[in-house]
Scaffold this motif. Structure first.
Motif, PDB file in Angstrom:
ATOM      1  N   CYS A 178       0.827  -1.207   0.000  1.00  0.00           N
ATOM      2  CA  CYS A 178       0.000   0.000   0.000  1.00  0.00           C
ATOM      3  C   CYS A 178       0.862   1.259   0.000  1.00  0.00           C
ATOM      4  O   CYS A 178       0.562   2.234  -0.715  1.00  0.00           O
ATOM      5  N   LEU A 179       1.927   1.251   0.790  1.00  0.00           N
ATOM      6  CA  LEU A 179       2.825   2.401   0.823  1.00  0.00           C
ATOM      7  C   LEU A 179       3.503   2.594  -0.530  1.00  0.00           C
ATOM      8  O   LEU A 179       3.655   3.725  -1.017  1.00  0.00           O
ATOM      9  N   ILE A 180       3.890   1.495  -1.147  1.00  0.00           N
ATOM     10  CA  ILE A 180       4.496   1.550  -2.481  1.00  0.00           C
ATOM     11  C   ILE A 180       3.498   2.111  -3.487  1.00  0.00           C
ATOM     12  O   ILE A 180       3.836   2.951  -4.328  1.00  0.00           O
ATOM     13  N   ALA A 181       2.251   1.644  -3.389  1.00  0.00           N
ATOM     14  CA  ALA A 181       1.215   2.109  -4.315  1.00  0.00           C
ATOM     15  C   ALA A 181       0.987   3.615  -4.175  1.00  0.00           C
ATOM     16  O   ALA A 181       0.899   4.344  -5.178  1.00  0.00           O
ATOM     17  N   SER A 182       0.893   4.088  -2.941  1.00  0.00           N
ATOM     18  CA  SER A 182       0.674   5.515  -2.708  1.00  0.00           C
ATOM     19  C   SER A 182       1.806   6.344  -3.296  1.00  0.00           C
ATOM     20  O   SER A 182       1.570   7.390  -3.934  1.00  0.00           O
ATOM     21  N   ASN A 183       3.031   5.889  -3.092  1.00  0.00           N
ATOM     22  CA  ASN A 183       4.191   6.623  -3.605  1.00  0.00           C
ATOM     23  C   ASN A 183       4.233   6.640  -5.126  1.00  0.00           C
ATOM     24  O   ASN A 183       4.838   7.528  -5.730  1.00  0.00           O
ATOM     25  N   ALA A 184       3.579   5.635  -5.744  1.00  0.00           N
ATOM     26  CA  ALA A 184       3.555   5.553  -7.207  1.00  0.00           C
ATOM     27  C   ALA A 184       2.336   6.256  -7.808  1.00  0.00           C
ATOM     28  O   ALA A 184       2.124   6.192  -9.025  1.00  0.00           O
ATOM     29  N   GLY A 185       1.529   6.908  -6.954  1.00  0.00           N
ATOM     30  CA  GLY A 185       0.386   7.651  -7.457  1.00  0.00           C
ATOM     31  C   GLY A 185      -0.922   6.885  -7.531  1.00  0.00           C
ATOM     32  O   GLY A 185      -1.894   7.358  -8.132  1.00  0.00           O
ATOM     33  N   PHE A 186      -0.971   5.711  -6.913  1.00  0.00           N
ATOM     34  CA  PHE A 186      -2.200   4.915  -6.896  1.00  0.00           C
ATOM     35  C   PHE A 186      -2.957   5.158  -5.593  1.00  0.00           C
ATOM     36  O   PHE A 186      -2.406   5.643  -4.611  1.00  0.00           O
ATOM     37  N   LYS A 187      -4.221   4.751  -5.581  1.00  0.00           N
ATOM     38  CA  LYS A 187      -5.047   4.835  -4.381  1.00  0.00           C
ATOM     39  C   LYS A 187      -5.352   3.427  -3.860  1.00  0.00           C
ATOM     40  O   LYS A 187      -5.495   2.484  -4.650  1.00  0.00           O
ATOM     41  N   ASN A 188      -5.459   3.313  -2.546  1.00  0.00           N
ATOM     42  CA  ASN A 188      -5.800   2.048  -1.909  1.00  0.00           C
ATOM     43  C   ASN A 188      -7.201   2.146  -1.309  1.00  0.00           C
ATOM     44  O   ASN A 188      -7.596   3.221  -0.829  1.00  0.00           O
ATOM     45  N   PHE A 189      -7.925   1.043  -1.324  1.00  0.00           N
ATOM     46  CA  PHE A 189      -9.316   1.072  -0.886  1.00  0.00           C
ATOM     47  C   PHE A 189      -9.658  -0.137  -0.017  1.00  0.00           C
ATOM     48  O   PHE A 189      -9.048  -1.210  -0.138  1.00  0.00           O
ATOM     49  N   VAL A 190     -10.678   0.051   0.822  1.00  0.00           N
ATOM     50  CA  VAL A 190     -11.398  -1.058   1.447  1.00  0.00           C
ATOM     51  C   VAL A 190     -12.785  -1.072   0.835  1.00  0.00           C
ATOM     52  O   VAL A 190     -13.432  -0.020   0.715  1.00  0.00           O
ATOM     53  N   ILE A 191     -13.238  -2.247   0.413  1.00  0.00           N
ATOM     54  CA  ILE A 191     -14.554  -2.367  -0.195  1.00  0.00           C
ATOM     55  C   ILE A 191     -15.541  -2.956   0.821  1.00  0.00           C
ATOM     56  O   ILE A 191     -15.151  -3.719   1.710  1.00  0.00           O
ATOM     57  N   GLU A 219      12.341   3.074   6.394  1.00  0.00           N
ATOM     58  CA  GLU A 219      12.349   3.128   4.932  1.00  0.00           C
ATOM     59  C   GLU A 219      11.366   4.142   4.365  1.00  0.00           C
ATOM     60  O   GLU A 219      11.630   4.757   3.328  1.00  0.00           O
ATOM     61  N   TYR A 220      10.217   4.334   5.051  1.00  0.00           N
ATOM     62  CA  TYR A 220       9.152   5.149   4.461  1.00  0.00           C
ATOM     63  C   TYR A 220       8.905   6.459   5.196  1.00  0.00           C
ATOM     64  O   TYR A 220       7.996   7.204   4.814  1.00  0.00           O
ATOM     65  N   ARG A 221       9.716   6.791   6.196  1.00  0.00           N
ATOM     66  CA  ARG A 221       9.491   8.042   6.931  1.00  0.00           C
ATOM     67  C   ARG A 221       9.654   9.274   6.039  1.00  0.00           C
ATOM     68  O   ARG A 221       9.059  10.319   6.300  1.00  0.00           O
ATOM     69  N   LYS A 222      10.433   9.131   4.971  1.00  0.00           N
ATOM     70  CA  LYS A 222      10.603  10.286   4.074  1.00  0.00           C
ATOM     71  C   LYS A 222       9.359  10.545   3.230  1.00  0.00           C
ATOM     72  O   LYS A 222       9.224  11.617   2.638  1.00  0.00           O
ATOM     73  N   TYR A 223       8.430   9.569   3.202  1.00  0.00           N
ATOM     74  CA  TYR A 223       7.214   9.724   2.416  1.00  0.00           C
ATOM     75  C   TYR A 223       5.982  10.050   3.264  1.00  0.00           C
ATOM     76  O   TYR A 223       5.033  10.629   2.761  1.00  0.00           O
ATOM     77  N   THR A 224       5.987   9.635   4.524  1.00  0.00           N
ATOM     78  CA  THR A 224       4.802   9.807   5.364  1.00  0.00           C
ATOM     79  C   THR A 224       5.201   9.970   6.825  1.00  0.00           C
ATOM     80  O   THR A 224       6.187   9.361   7.265  1.00  0.00           O
ATOM     81  N   ASN A 225       4.438  10.749   7.558  1.00  0.00           N
ATOM     82  CA  ASN A 225       4.759  10.941   8.973  1.00  0.00           C
ATOM     83  C   ASN A 225       4.072   9.931   9.875  1.00  0.00           C
ATOM     84  O   ASN A 225       4.339   9.873  11.082  1.00  0.00           O
ATOM     85  N   THR A 226       3.160   9.129   9.306  1.00  0.00           N
ATOM     86  CA  THR A 226       2.553   8.031  10.058  1.00  0.00           C
ATOM     87  C   THR A 226       2.318   6.845   9.129  1.00  0.00           C
ATOM     88  O   THR A 226       2.095   7.018   7.924  1.00  0.00           O
ATOM     89  N   LYS A 232      -2.175  -0.649  14.808  1.00  0.00           N
ATOM     90  CA  LYS A 232      -1.786   0.554  15.537  1.00  0.00           C
ATOM     91  C   LYS A 232      -1.387   1.653  14.564  1.00  0.00           C
ATOM     92  O   LYS A 232      -1.055   1.391  13.410  1.00  0.00           O
ATOM     93  N   ARG A 233      -1.427   2.884  15.077  1.00  0.00           N
ATOM     94  CA  ARG A 233      -0.874   4.011  14.345  1.00  0.00           C
ATOM     95  C   ARG A 233       0.589   4.161  14.742  1.00  0.00           C
ATOM     96  O   ARG A 233       0.919   4.262  15.926  1.00  0.00           O
ATOM     97  N   TRP A 234       1.476   4.193  13.734  1.00  0.00           N
ATOM     98  CA  TRP A 234       2.901   4.296  13.998  1.00  0.00           C
ATOM     99  C   TRP A 234       3.436   5.622  13.468  1.00  0.00           C
ATOM    100  O   TRP A 234       3.380   5.870  12.270  1.00  0.00           O
ATOM    101  N   ARG A 235       3.912   6.467  14.357  1.00  0.00           N
ATOM    102  CA  ARG A 235       4.584   7.679  13.902  1.00  0.00           C
ATOM    103  C   ARG A 235       5.940   7.298  13.305  1.00  0.00           C
ATOM    104  O   ARG A 235       6.588   6.356  13.765  1.00  0.00           O
ATOM    105  N   THR A 236       6.373   8.051  12.318  1.00  0.00           N
ATOM    106  CA  THR A 236       7.630   7.708  11.647  1.00  0.00           C
ATOM    107  C   THR A 236       8.736   8.720  11.894  1.00  0.00           C
ATOM    108  O   THR A 236       9.902   8.423  11.627  1.00  0.00           O
ATOM    109  N   ARG A 237       8.382   9.915  12.363  1.00  0.00           N
ATOM    110  CA  ARG A 237       9.378  10.980  12.466  1.00  0.00           C
ATOM    111  C   ARG A 237       9.464  11.520  13.894  1.00  0.00           C
ATOM    112  O   ARG A 237       8.486  11.502  14.637  1.00  0.00           O
ATOM    113  N   GLY A 238      10.667  11.995  14.240  1.00  0.00           N
ATOM    114  CA  GLY A 238      10.852  12.634  15.534  1.00  0.00           C
ATOM    115  C   GLY A 238      11.345  11.685  16.604  1.00  0.00           C
ATOM    116  O   GLY A 238      11.271  10.455  16.467  1.00  0.00           O
ATOM    117  N   ILE A 239      11.827  12.252  17.681  1.00  0.00           N
ATOM    118  CA  ILE A 239      12.407  11.463  18.759  1.00  0.00           C
ATOM    119  C   ILE A 239      11.363  10.605  19.451  1.00  0.00           C
ATOM    120  O   ILE A 239      11.643   9.485  19.879  1.00  0.00           O
TER     121      ILE A 239
END
Length: 260
Positions: A178-191, A219-226, A232-239
């Motif tokens: 999903c993270l790869i898809a978002s970075n490539a300009g695609f959208k992810n869905f739940v149906i 690996e993905y903190r440069k693309y998203t902050n969570t 769970k929700r995982w923060r990616t940036r900061g101490i």
């Protein structure tokens, strides 16, 4: 091992891919799958009963390379369809989605209310067929950041352009796609599929899960902050994010040691 189970349908052929290691659960899966109507599909089963594979990503890439379907549905063998048209309904709903990357039956949106985890899904799970705790039911496709691994979908073309990365382990492979898809300009869905029962209680989280979360954060903190998952929700940036993941990893490892 590969099995083909074909029915007539006007839509494109799909490939179902599952990783099995217990024969009794797999036989129940097959018997349930035979109840599905109005769908043209093949089934590719990857056996891992002797630990032939070191990761789900490796196993799924092996199976996807053999597939002949235009749509790839990756699902656990403890998934059960509770209506004969559940599988065809999934495929039909895909036709309304434009430029999708990954589609699932449970997931978490990128924008959350406060710091709370949000799960959108209509499925039931566990032996008592209960709704997923703290989940939000939906009546239409909902865009999400990530989806759950129990059942998720990609087009064969998307997989060819974005195969599963070469990582060890058995967690977060759908989340990463999903993270790869978002970075490539695609959208992810739940149906909004209602006729699916995940017979497991969904509790597969352990310290190995947390180790893989830590890798994704790096690996993905440069693309998203969570990174929002159904766990769970995982923060990616900061101490705070760094301290929290180390604390959580320590807690899960102690829990693992005490449970041995």
């Amino acid at each position: 091992m590969q099995e083909g189970l074909n029915h007539k349908m006007e839509m494109n052929k799909v490939t179902l891919i599952t990783i099995a290691n217990k024969k009794d659960i797999y036989l129940e899966f097959i018997n349930n799958l035979k109840t599905q109507v109005n769908v043209n599909y093949e089934l590719i089963t990857i056996w891992n009963d002797k630990k032939q594979y070191s990761s789900a990503r490796q196993a799924y890439n092996t199976a996807a390379a053999k597939s002949t379907g235009d749509i790839l549905i990756f699902l656990h063998p403890d998934i059960r369809f509770t209506a004969t048209t559940a599988l065809s309904d999934i495929i039909f709903q895909l036709s309304s989605l434009k430029k999708f990357g990954v589609v699932g039956i449970a997931g978490s949106p990128k924008e959350l209310v406060g710091d709370d985890r949000i799960i959108v899904t209509n499925i039931v799970h566990g032996k008592n067929k209960i709704s997923v705790p703290n989940s939000t039911k939906i009546n239409a496709p909902v865009e999400v950041q990530t989806v759950d691994e129990a059942l998720f979908i990609m087009s064969k073309k998307f997989w060819e352009e974005h195969p599963f990365p070469s990582k060890e382990g058995w967690h977060l492979y759908a989340v990463e796609q999903c993270l790869i898809a978002s970075n490539a300009g695609f959208k992810n869905f739940v149906i909004p599929i209602k006729d699916i029962w995940h017979t497991s209680d969904g509790k597969s989280e352990d310290y190995r899960y947390t180790l893989q979360v830590r890798k994704l954060i790096r690996e993905y903190r440069k693309y998203t902050n969570t990174i929002n998952t159904t766990v769970k929700r995982w923060r990616t940036r900061g101490i705070y994010a760094q301290i929290y993941i180390l604390f959580y990893l320590f807690k899960m490892y102690i829990k693992f040691l005490l449970g041995r």
